[in-house]
Design an enzyme around this catalytic site. Structure first.
Site, PDB file in Angstrom:
ATOM      1  N   ARG A   1      -0.600  -0.093   9.063  1.00  0.00           N
ATOM      2  CA  ARG A   1      -0.296  -1.662  10.089  1.00  0.00           C
ATOM      3  C   ARG A   1       1.153  -2.597   9.203  1.00  0.00           C
ATOM      4  NH1 ARG A   1      -5.634  -4.813   9.824  1.00  0.00           N
ATOM      5  NH2 ARG A   1      -5.565  -4.058   8.075  1.00  0.00           N
TER       6      ARG A   1
ATOM      7  N   SER B   1      -3.226   2.995  -0.175  1.00  0.00           N
ATOM      8  CA  SER B   1      -4.395   4.025  -0.386  1.00  0.00           C
ATOM      9  C   SER B   1      -3.924   5.279  -0.783  1.00  0.00           C
ATOM     10  CB  SER B   1      -5.704   3.494   0.846  1.00  0.00           C
ATOM     11  OG  SER B   1      -5.422   2.415   1.124  1.00  0.00           O
TER      12      SER B   1
ATOM     13  N   ASP C   1      -6.596  -0.611  -1.565  1.00  0.00           N
ATOM     14  CA  ASP C   1      -7.353  -1.051  -0.303  1.00  0.00           C
ATOM     15  C   ASP C   1      -9.008  -2.013  -1.075  1.00  0.00           C
ATOM     16  OD1 ASP C   1      -8.483   1.591  -0.775  1.00  0.00           O
ATOM     17  OD2 ASP C   1      -9.444   2.032   1.241  1.00  0.00           O
TER      18      ASP C   1
END
Length: 468
Positions: free
Chosen positions: A94, A155, A209
């Site tokens: 994203r 991540s 994250d």
């Protein structure tokens, strides 16, 4: 806080029909119910692992790595402006545009899909594609002419050498791009942006994250000191004093603290958890792509929880205690019992079997009776409760290590979000074990990997703008 279940046997719930879990299942599941003594051993060993990870002398051989993230300051509510965030943790990633104004946050985002070819091709091609998507997003939202700070949530396992330096240790999640392992992923992103020359983006932070989750919750709750992921995988981070983090090698430019990325999924890889691992854990580990690694994670996370239940159900079926000893080909097929089934089964109100009957039908368990439903639900409860209690014990160690009597924990991940009782199981266990003068709160993170990345960038920009 005074009630405790010291014995292994906690009475299973009774169905509205009067059926109880059969004695053979109760007896066979006792190994999954952690005693107070086992939890105390877990906490003592985990604290020792943290101390080893923090110290330069013992860090190279430490299992729980305790990497400094170089995030020194938490949000204070004064952050303002526009920030970009890039959240890369799998085949979808994203890009987000976040505008902060005091306590207000406006967020726009877009999901991009990484092709299989890019996931296994040259690293430069992957980062060129990411830079292309960043440019398209910036143009689409009218910010291409501005120089915006960007927080990069990456991540995958990285060794951080600074807030903007993250060295990839190894690829996971199906990626195997050449030329990235051992290199700085933030610099590779900067280089890809520079090759385009059509957007101005300041990559000012790289994080995982877990850190993003802590930062996202700290923006709303100033007592947040711990970030936790309980989803497909599991990890934790917490706020530590810089003086305790011996690998932290930057001058103190802020609070005197630093967020520590524990990488706690590896806890137990040296055998330290063998005292509470069971045959199901061993069997799952042998079949994974990383046998002997991430043993703590394999007892907790969503990637393995459903399979743990399936293995238990397979055992009891073959022993003749469930499904008339017959089972089905699907039940005996590895990974056929999805972790979401655990949440769905435990979502059935006591004495009702809507979800569990549908799941059993889907697994071709034509001999399933109401007694089997009661037993299978108990298996799910034992596996999920063990996971919740392990996580809770780890959080208690961190709360005590931080040394503050009022601590909020930001939590993200599908298991915590969607399991109907995981939150309550954690609250109950922490209350049972923590000293009465501690106050704690468990907070569901709102888009930690996205908003949290932007907040790291925002805090870095705020601190940088302070007069020296």
């Amino acid at each position: 806080m005074t009630s405790k279940c010291k014995s292994k046997v906690c009475n299973p719930p009774e169905a509205s029909s009067g059926l109880q879990v059969t004695p053979e299942i109760v007896a066979g599941c006792q190994e999954l119910i952690l005693t107070d003594e086992q939890i105390q051993t877990y906490m003592t060993t985990f604290l020792d692992n943290i101390q080893r990870g923090l110290k330069k002398e013992t860090h190279p051989t430490a299992i729980v790595k305790c990497f400094p993230t170089y995030v020194q300051d938490l949000p204070d509510g004064t952050e303002s402006g526009k920030f970009l965030a890039l959240d890369l943790g799998g085949s979808n990633f994203r890009v987000l545009l976040i505008e902060l104004d005091g306590g207000n946050c406006q967020m726009q985002s877009k999901i991009f899909v990484i092709s299989q070819d890019l996931m296994v091709g040259p690293g430069t091609s992957l980062f060129d594609f990411i830079a292309q998507c960043l440019a398209e997003f910036s143009i689409e939202h009218g910010v291409a002419a501005e120089t915006l700070p960007l927080g990069f949530t990456f991540s995958f396992p990285v060794m951080q050498k600074g807030l903007t330096v993250g060295i990839l240790e190894r690829w996971t999640k199906g990626f195997s791009c050449d030329g990235v392992v051992g290199n700085d992923v933030a610099q590779m992103l900067k280089d890809a942006i520079a090759r385009r020359g059509d957007v101005n983006i300041d990559v000012c932070a790289v994080l995982n994250d877990t850190t993003g989750t802590l930062m996202s919750c700290a923006w709303k709750n100033r007592n947040t000191r711990i970030g936790l992921i309980v989803g497909t995988g599991t990890n934790g981070c917490y706020v530590e004093k810089q003086s305790e983090a011996e690998l932290f090698d930057e001058p103190d430019m802020g609070s005197g603290n630093v967020i520590i990325n524990l990488e706690w999924g590896a806890f137990g890889d040296d055998g330290a958890l063998d005292f509470c691992r069971v045959k199901y854990d061993v069997d799952i580990d042998k079949r994974t792509i990383n046998p002997g690694k991430q043993l703590h994670e394999k007892m907790i996370s969503g990637m393995y929880m459903g399979e743990l239940v399936r293995l238990a159900a397979e055992r009891f079926t073959k022993e003749g205690y469930m499904f008339e000893g017959k089972g089905s080909e699907k039940l005996f097929t590895p990974d056929s019992f999805e972790t979401k089934f655990v949440s769905e089964i435990e979502s059935d109100p006591p004495g009702t079997y809507v979800n569990i009957k549908k799941i059993c039908d889907g697994l071709d368990l034509i001999n399933a009776t109401e007694q089997d439903f009661v037993n299978l639900r108990f298996l799910c409860e034992c596996i999920s409760k063990r996971a919740a209690h392990l996580v809770s014990a780890g959080l208690i160690v961190l709360m005590r290590k931080i040394g503050e009597k009022k601590v909020a924990v930001g939590i993200d991940g599908t298991v915590y979000k969607y399991h109907p009782h995981f939150h309550n199981l954690m609250v109950e266990k922490i209350k049972q074990l923590i000293e009465p003068d501690y106050e704690f709160e468990l907070i569901l993170s709102e888009d930690g990997s996205g908003r949290g990345a932007a907040l790291v960038a925002a805090v870095a920009a705020r601190v940088k703008s302070k007069p020296t």
